[in-house]
Write a protein that holds these residues in place. Structure first.
Motif, PDB file in Angstrom:
ATOM      1  N   GLN A 100     -41.855 -30.535  23.808  1.00  0.00           N
ATOM      2  CA  GLN A 100     -41.575 -31.045  25.290  1.00  0.00           C
ATOM      3  C   GLN A 100     -40.060 -31.627  25.140  1.00  0.00           C
ATOM      4  N   GLY A 101     -39.147 -30.931  25.690  1.00  0.00           N
ATOM      5  CA  GLY A 101     -37.867 -31.692  25.670  1.00  0.00           C
ATOM      6  C   GLY A 101     -37.158 -31.197  24.457  1.00  0.00           C
TER       7      GLY A 101
ATOM      8  N   ARG B 277     -46.742 -31.169  24.257  1.00  0.00           N
ATOM      9  CA  ARG B 277     -47.344 -30.768  25.386  1.00  0.00           C
ATOM     10  C   ARG B 277     -48.570 -29.740  24.790  1.00  0.00           C
ATOM     11  N   LEU B 278     -49.844 -30.077  25.153  1.00  0.00           N
ATOM     12  CA  LEU B 278     -50.827 -29.242  24.734  1.00  0.00           C
ATOM     13  C   LEU B 278     -51.191 -28.190  25.941  1.00  0.00           C
TER      14      LEU B 278
ATOM     15  N   GLY C 168     -47.063 -36.379  14.608  1.00  0.00           N
ATOM     16  CA  GLY C 168     -47.928 -36.611  15.502  1.00  0.00           C
ATOM     17  C   GLY C 168     -48.713 -35.402  16.210  1.00  0.00           C
ATOM     18  N   VAL C 169     -48.146 -34.097  15.860  1.00  0.00           N
ATOM     19  CA  VAL C 169     -48.562 -32.853  16.533  1.00  0.00           C
ATOM     20  C   VAL C 169     -50.226 -32.647  16.144  1.00  0.00           C
ATOM     21  N   GLY C 170     -50.433 -32.826  14.801  1.00  0.00           N
ATOM     22  CA  GLY C 170     -51.824 -32.694  14.628  1.00  0.00           C
ATOM     23  C   GLY C 170     -52.659 -33.593  15.073  1.00  0.00           C
ATOM     24  N   ARG C 171     -52.344 -34.994  15.119  1.00  0.00           N
ATOM     25  CA  ARG C 171     -53.071 -35.760  15.603  1.00  0.00           C
ATOM     26  C   ARG C 171     -53.350 -35.691  17.225  1.00  0.00           C
ATOM     27  N   ALA C 172     -52.325 -34.958  17.994  1.00  0.00           N
ATOM     28  CA  ALA C 172     -52.537 -34.772  19.468  1.00  0.00           C
ATOM     29  C   ALA C 172     -53.444 -33.372  19.422  1.00  0.00           C
ATOM     30  N   LEU C 173     -53.579 -32.504  18.490  1.00  0.00           N
ATOM     31  CA  LEU C 173     -54.381 -31.527  18.736  1.00  0.00           C
ATOM     32  C   LEU C 173     -55.728 -31.946  18.047  1.00  0.00           C
TER      33      LEU C 173
ATOM     34  N   LEU D 285     -43.664 -23.218  20.311  1.00  0.00           N
ATOM     35  CA  LEU D 285     -45.203 -23.634  19.666  1.00  0.00           C
ATOM     36  C   LEU D 285     -44.771 -24.247  18.457  1.00  0.00           C
ATOM     37  N   LEU D 286     -45.392 -25.407  18.349  1.00  0.00           N
ATOM     38  CA  LEU D 286     -45.196 -26.188  17.086  1.00  0.00           C
ATOM     39  C   LEU D 286     -46.665 -26.463  15.830  1.00  0.00           C
TER      40      LEU D 286
END
Ligand SMILES: CC(C)(COP(=O)(O)OP(=O)(O)OC[C@H]1O[C@@H](n2cnc3c(N)ncnc32)[C@H](O)[C@@H]1OP(=O)(O)O)[C@@H](O)C(=O)NCCC(=O)NCCS
Length: 179
Positions: free
Chosen positions: A60-61, A2-3, A99-104, A68-69
């Motif tokens: 998330q979950g 979640r951002l 995929g955290v970096g990709r999302a950010l 915070l990741l």
């Protein structure tokens, strides 16, 4: 993930994540936190600095729900028209390649659509940054310049650039108090 926006209470976790990557020298870590403080107006300089935009990604979950990741910081490059700098980015090493970096990065790019012409990232050419450079290349950033021994002997600076399809804005970005 979640951002969400970052707040002062995230400072400790931001420091922890950034340190845990193992890539940054103490003075670099200090600068990362200075940028965090400036963005939120936590330092001596008064209010939040709108030239630094912060974003966080939290789990998330699952067992780490709400933790915070990773975080990212970007902003308009002073004295340019439509050029933006990705200043800092770090993901908890325990959760990299998930995929955290990709999302950010994706959210930053989304917010810069129609705003940025160029997105610039300065990073290191060191072998321990191979993964970092692969990440930027994977997302369409091209290594356009390299300054040998920039950060330290045998530690080159590599400048990555992504040319975005956004319209070129006319606004000239002058630094506060002149330019
Ligand atoms: C660079 C960084 C932010 C990437 O975040 P991340 O959450 O691990 O990246 P993602 O999982 O979203 O990766 C997306 C894609 O980028 C590429 N990639 C990411 N890390 C990679 C690595 N170590 N090696 C090769 N490719 C990599 C892959 O193509 C990956 O997709 P895939 O896993 O499906 O193959 C993270 O590794 C990090 O914090 N590194 C240390 C700090 C740092 O270098 N910050 C930037 C300083 S300029």
């Amino acid at each position: 993930v979640r951002l969400r926006e970052l707040v002062a209470a995230d400072r400790g976790r931001v420091e922890e994540i950034t340190r845990a990557t193992g890539l940054f020298r103490p003075e670099e870590l200090a600068i990362a936190l200075e940028v965090f403080d400036a963005a939120l107006g936590l330092g001596l300089t008064g209010g939040p600095d709108p030239d630094y935009v912060l974003l966080g990604a939290e789990a998330q979950g699952g067992a780490r729900d709400g933790e915070l990741l990773g975080w990212i910081c970007w902003g308009p490059t002073p004295c340019t028209r439509g050029t933006y700098d990705l200043y800092w980015m770090a993901v908890d090493p325990a959760l990299q390649r998930a995929g955290v970096g990709r999302a950010l990065l994706g959210e930053m790019e989304h917010r810069l659509e129609g705003v940025a012409r160029l997105i610039v990232v300065e990073t290191s050419g060191r072998a321990d940054y191979d993964g970092t450079r692969a990440f930027y290349e994977r997302h369409g950033y091209r290594a356009t310049a390299r300054i040998p021994d920039f950060y330290a002997p045998d530690d080159d600076q590599v400048v990555y650039v992504k040319v975005t399809t956004g319209a070129a804005p006319d606004a000239f970005h002058a630094p506060e108090g002149g330019g």
